[in-house]
Design a protein around this motif. Structure first.
Motif, short mmCIF file in Angstrom:
data_model
loop_
_atom_site.label_atom_id
_atom_site.label_comp_id
_atom_site.label_asym_id
_atom_site.label_seq_id
_atom_site.Cartn_x
_atom_site.Cartn_y
_atom_site.Cartn_z
N GLU A 199 -61.33 24.86 13.33
CA GLU A 199 -60.80 24.97 11.97
C GLU A 199 -59.29 24.74 11.96
O GLU A 199 -58.76 24.12 11.02
CB GLU A 199 -61.14 26.33 11.39
N PHE A 200 -58.58 25.23 12.97
CA PHE A 200 -57.15 24.96 13.08
C PHE A 200 -56.91 23.45 13.11
O PHE A 200 -56.04 22.92 12.40
CB PHE A 200 -56.61 25.60 14.36
N THR A 201 -57.67 22.76 13.96
CA THR A 201 -57.53 21.31 14.08
C THR A 201 -57.90 20.62 12.78
O THR A 201 -57.24 19.67 12.35
CB THR A 201 -58.41 20.79 15.22
N GLY A 202 -58.98 21.10 12.14
CA GLY A 202 -59.40 20.52 10.87
C GLY A 202 -58.37 20.69 9.77
O GLY A 202 -58.15 19.76 8.98
N LEU A 203 -57.72 21.84 9.73
CA LEU A 203 -56.68 22.07 8.72
C LEU A 203 -55.50 21.14 8.94
O LEU A 203 -54.94 20.58 7.99
CB LEU A 203 -56.23 23.53 8.76
N ALA A 204 -55.12 20.96 10.20
CA ALA A 204 -54.02 20.04 10.50
C ALA A 204 -54.38 18.62 10.11
O ALA A 204 -53.56 17.89 9.53
CB ALA A 204 -53.67 20.12 11.99
N GLU A 205 -55.62 18.20 10.41
CA GLU A 205 -56.04 16.85 10.05
C GLU A 205 -56.14 16.68 8.54
O GLU A 205 -55.78 15.64 8.00
CB GLU A 205 -57.37 16.52 10.71
N PHE A 206 -56.63 17.71 7.85
CA PHE A 206 -56.70 17.66 6.39
C PHE A 206 -55.31 17.43 5.80
O PHE A 206 -55.14 16.58 4.91
CB PHE A 206 -57.29 18.97 5.86
N GLY A 207 -54.33 18.17 6.29
CA GLY A 207 -52.97 18.00 5.79
C GLY A 207 -52.43 16.60 6.07
O GLY A 207 -51.77 15.99 5.21
N ARG A 208 -52.74 16.07 7.25
CA ARG A 208 -52.25 14.73 7.60
C ARG A 208 -52.92 13.66 6.74
O ARG A 208 -52.26 12.76 6.22
CB ARG A 208 -52.50 14.47 9.08
N VAL A 209 -54.26 13.76 6.59
CA VAL A 209 -55.01 12.73 5.88
C VAL A 209 -54.66 12.70 4.40
O VAL A 209 -54.52 11.63 3.79
CB VAL A 209 -56.52 12.95 6.08
N TYR A 210 -54.50 13.89 3.81
CA TYR A 210 -54.29 13.96 2.36
C TYR A 210 -52.83 14.18 1.97
O TYR A 210 -52.52 14.41 0.80
CB TYR A 210 -55.16 15.06 1.76
N GLY A 211 -51.93 14.09 2.95
CA GLY A 211 -50.52 14.18 2.63
C GLY A 211 -50.10 15.54 2.13
O GLY A 211 -49.19 15.65 1.30
N LYS A 212 -50.72 16.61 2.64
CA LYS A 212 -50.39 17.97 2.23
C LYS A 212 -49.64 18.67 3.36
O LYS A 212 -50.00 18.55 4.54
CB LYS A 212 -51.66 18.75 1.91
N LYS A 213 -48.63 19.41 3.01
CA LYS A 213 -47.86 20.15 4.01
C LYS A 213 -48.58 21.46 4.32
O LYS A 213 -48.73 22.31 3.46
CB LYS A 213 -46.44 20.43 3.50
N VAL A 214 -49.00 21.59 5.56
CA VAL A 214 -49.66 22.81 6.00
C VAL A 214 -48.62 23.71 6.64
O VAL A 214 -47.97 23.33 7.63
CB VAL A 214 -50.80 22.50 7.00
N ARG A 215 -48.44 24.90 6.09
CA ARG A 215 -47.40 25.82 6.55
C ARG A 215 -47.95 26.80 7.57
O ARG A 215 -49.16 26.96 7.71
CB ARG A 215 -46.83 26.57 5.35
N ALA A 216 -47.03 27.49 8.25
CA ALA A 216 -47.43 28.48 9.26
C ALA A 216 -48.26 29.59 8.62
O ALA A 216 -49.21 30.08 9.22
CB ALA A 216 -46.19 29.05 9.95
N ARG A 217 -47.90 29.97 7.41
CA ARG A 217 -48.65 31.05 6.77
C ARG A 217 -50.07 30.61 6.40
O ARG A 217 -50.96 31.45 6.26
CB ARG A 217 -47.91 31.54 5.53
N ASP A 218 -50.29 29.31 6.26
CA ASP A 218 -51.65 28.83 6.00
C ASP A 218 -52.54 29.04 7.23
O ASP A 218 -53.70 29.44 7.11
CB ASP A 218 -51.63 27.35 5.62
N TYR A 219 -51.96 28.79 8.41
CA TYR A 219 -52.71 29.07 9.63
C TYR A 219 -52.96 30.56 9.79
O TYR A 219 -54.03 30.98 10.26
CB TYR A 219 -51.97 28.52 10.84
N PHE A 220 -51.96 31.36 9.41
CA PHE A 220 -52.14 32.81 9.49
C PHE A 220 -53.26 33.26 8.56
O PHE A 220 -54.11 34.08 8.93
CB PHE A 220 -50.82 33.50 9.14
#
Length: 501
Positions: A407-428
């Motif tokens: 899920e961590f990897t998926g969230l990072a890829e989601f942000g990259r693919v859709y141009g969304k900034k994923v913040r540290a608090r999102d991972y938290f």
């Protein structure tokens, strides 16, 4: 010779002789032996395995812990396997998308857009659909006779696009989505029927790519991608977004390959011939999309799933936790209805029937887990758990940690693919929301079982506010698939605006 053993031993010592060998004697009866516990007679020692001397409450509690652990492990492992299906090889991943160079249009389309109390979002959806670059399609907006707000925005859209949009009024009672779709299906003129929700943000090249996919694969059904976008709205919207990402990006491709697939509720395209064969959608089912997919799979229909991130249909998560609970309850209850209907038993292979049974019984598994989780937690903090049981409870931790890493990897890829900034608090939030979200899923499943047992089959609607559009800073980018299209010919379908009752 002296018969006194003491004197005999003393004389041996004096002569320097070693002590005589003594044969040890087994103790009589039950006795304590150092480092060996209680030694019993030979008959008792051959009795083998003994059940623990637990009382009834301990048996129930420890059994609950073991059952929960096994269920959680099974769910985590199967979920992980399905989530990673698309990434097992480069060929797998490449095969999940639409063609980079689509073929010329060869089919006609009818797009159905049911809306109920959707005046805040439906106008923009209809306008976006009217921008499709496909030459042959029509749009049918379905509104309720008791919903003047949605009726107004639908008719205004039809006035803006008189050659594309028709409005049909649904006067059935009680109202639900499959009834609205079946009503519009009667007047659909396209060879292929597509379904969209009232809040969908649809890419303008989608129909061209879907048309090409039908031609390339000779498909009966093409399921396109759908993606929730507002992952930063709430703690649970983050997990809801990732659920959609892995479901449409990977899991549906696995189910399509297995020849058993529960279809999505929108961005799904079915030939008119297959819909006529199935008499449309089941108006009594709360998961009409899943039910249609099961029936078509049982009939051997060729179902193709295609996911290209740039052209997925964008949606929003439910606006409140209560709405999310109702939505998930409806889906779970619909799965139970499909399970009870039994169409899945017509699947030709045992493996397909196994997948179907497992997927459709997931609400029951989650409901049982939801009931047992609080019992297990109470026991863990109030009773000293035996070592063996405690070790079993740690088994689900391993696949769960791997699942969290994915899920961590998926969230990072989601942000990259859709141009969304994923913040540290999102991972938290992703980490700390893991257990609460699983409890929520169990709660929704328990509620679905309760409603099903009480025969409560009313449609609980999910409200939409357009949060995914508020999150869009820039308009959707048109991906460079194929050559640029020139002037489009006039639509081939005879289309009429206004009320077509």
């Amino acid at each position: 010779m002296s018969s006194d053993p003491t004197q005999s031993t003393a004389s041996l010592w004096a002569a320097g002789e070693p002590d005589p060998l003594l044969t040890p004697q087994a103790p009589s009866g039950d006795s304590i032996v150092p480092n060996r516990g209680v030694v019993t007679d030979g008959v008792s020692g051959l009795s083998g395995f003994h059940l623990p001397a637990w009382n009834l409450a301990e048996w129930i509690g420890y059994s609950a812990l073991v059952v929960v652990s096994i269920l959680l492990t099974a769910v985590a492992v199967s979920t992980l396997w399905w989530m990673l299906h698309a990434w097992r090889s480069k060929d797998n991943l490449k095969g999940t998308g639409f063609s980079e160079n689509p073929l010329p249009a060869q089919h006609t389309f009818t797009l159905l857009v049911p809306g109920r109390h959707e005046e805040d979002v439906m106008a923009q959806t209809l306008d976006r659909l009217a921008e499709q670059d496909h030459p042959n399609y029509e749009i049918i907006a379905i509104v309720g006779h008791d919903d003047p707000g949605t009726d107004r925005v639908a008719r205004e859209a039809a006035a803006r696009h008189p050659d594309l949009i028709r409005v049909i009024v649904d006067d059935t009672e009680p109202k639900n989505k499959p009834k609205a779709l079946n009503l519009a299906l009667k007047s659909a003129r396209g060879e292929i029927v597509g379904v969209f929700d009232a809040e969908d943000e649809v890419h303008p090249r989608l129909l061209t790519l879907v048309d090409s996919k039908f031609t390339e694969t000779n498909a009966d059904v093409v399921q396109g991608g759908v993606q929730l976008m507002n992952f930063q709205s709430t703690w649970w919207s983050l997990r809801n977004v990732l659920e959609y990402y892995f479901w449409f990006r990977s899991r549906l491709h696995f189910h399509a390959k297995s020849k058993f697939i529960p279809l999505g509720g929108n961005t799904v395209f079915v030939t008119k011939e297959k819909l006529d064969w199935s008499n449309g959608w089941d108006a009594d089912c709360l998961a009409e999309d899943c039910e249609l997919g099961v029936r078509l799979s049982s009939e051997g229909a060729n179902v193709v799933v295609a996911y290209t991130p740039e052209v997925v249909t964008r949606e929003e998560t439910p606006g409140s936790f209560k709405s999310l609970l109702k939505q998930r309850t409806r889906w779970n209850q619909g799965f139970m209805q499909v399970l009870g209907k039994g169409e899945w038993r017509k699947l030709p292979t045992m493996r397909q029937r196994f997948y179907a049974r497992y997927l459709l019984t997931m609400p029951f598994i989650q409901a049982i887990t939801g009931i047992l989780i609080p019992i297990s937690v109470i026991l863990m903090f109030t009773i000293k758990v035996p070592t063996g049981v405690a070790l079993i409870t740690f088994i689900p931790v391993a696949p769960t940690l791997v699942l969290l890493a994915v899920e961590f990897t998926g969230l990072a890829e989601f942000g990259r693919v859709y141009g969304k900034k994923v913040r540290a608090r999102d991972y938290f939030r992703l980490v700390w929301g893991l257990i609460p979200y699983q409890i929520f899923l169990a709660l929704a499943a328990v509620r679905a079982v309760y409603r099903q047992l009480r025969n409560q089959n009313g449609w609980e609607k999910t409200e939409h506010t357009g949060a995914h559009r508020d999150a869009e800073v820039e308009p959707l980018n048109v991906i460079p698939i194929g050559a640029a299209r020139g002037a489009q010919p006039e639509p081939a379908l005879a289309m009429v605006s206004g009320d077509d009752r």
